[in-house]
Design an enzyme around this catalytic site. Sequence first.
Site, short mmCIF file in Angstrom:
data_model
loop_
_atom_site.label_atom_id
_atom_site.label_comp_id
_atom_site.label_asym_id
_atom_site.label_seq_id
_atom_site.Cartn_x
_atom_site.Cartn_y
_atom_site.Cartn_z
N ASN A 87 -24.09 -54.09 120.02
CA ASN A 87 -23.82 -54.86 121.13
C ASN A 87 -22.72 -54.34 121.95
OD1 ASN A 87 -25.85 -56.63 120.11
ND2 ASN A 87 -24.02 -58.03 119.15
N ASP A 89 -21.09 -56.30 123.95
CA ASP A 89 -19.95 -57.31 124.30
C ASP A 89 -18.90 -57.21 123.21
OD1 ASP A 89 -22.33 -59.37 122.60
OD2 ASP A 89 -20.35 -58.93 121.66
N HIS A 104 -23.00 -48.45 120.79
CA HIS A 104 -23.41 -48.43 122.34
C HIS A 104 -22.44 -48.55 123.28
CE1 HIS A 104 -27.70 -49.22 120.23
NE2 HIS A 104 -27.39 -48.01 119.97
N GLY A 170 -29.33 -60.27 113.33
CA GLY A 170 -29.64 -60.25 114.86
C GLY A 170 -30.24 -58.96 115.32
#
Length: 228
Positions: A87, A89, A104, A170
């Site tokens: 993620n 975030d 990433h 997830g």
Amino acid sequence: MKRVVVLTGAGISAESGLKTFRDSDGLWEGYNIEDVATPEAWARNPELVQQFYNERRKSVLEAQPNAAHYALAKLVQKYEVTIITQNIDDLHERAGSANVVHLHGVITRSQSSLKANLTYPIDGWELKMGDTCELGSQLRAHVVWFGEAVPMIEKAASICLEAGIFILVGTSLAVYPAAGLINYVPSGVTKYIIDPNIPTVSNNRIVEMPYKASIGVPMLVDELLAIS
Ligand code: APR
């Protein structure tokens, strides 16, 4: 102290209101990936790419960590924990996790468009055309675009080799090289998978937990903290 290695994907941030990738019919918040998340897109229309990540950054800053992020942050009470996330975030960090590897990149930082490892914090949500790095090149979001190298993958693989417990949360395991990390986890190590739609894996010692992250992660963390 046993080492817990966690690999998370977009699903852990879904209940924080940040969309996953594969559930949104191939679009990312209404944009085609190839128009906003590739080096070719940046060369073709940098303003659109900048706008896209500014919008994503705004949503990230408005989002809050959920019970899954907070539960993972509690694991350090008893284990050595490394979170490897796909993620972009910063919800793991905002929930209190210190040891986070962003495969990433992370959207709250910018990077020089000349030297990828030259990165800077972004205050606020907007990165503008004309904002330049110390070398004078245009700043872009510090994220790995499709077709770009994943500089942290070797570090992440060596972390997985040392896992005493592995937790997958997830992620559809649809994108490599991240999806291959589970194969670096030693075969005798238990691998917990938390996801309403458990992805198919060919590894052994799998414990499937078909729950949403906000339910499954606190449940597993309580179990792991209760082990004497
Ligand atoms: N709790 C747990 N898992 C969930 C939840 C939830 N509330 N909601 C959805 N999921 C699961 C889905 O079942 C799916 O398995 O999260 C996963 C999301 O998969 P993807 O959308 O493919 O996201 P991810 O695996 O992180 O994608 C990997 O692909 O697009 C690139 O760079 C991007 O990092 C991203 C990479």
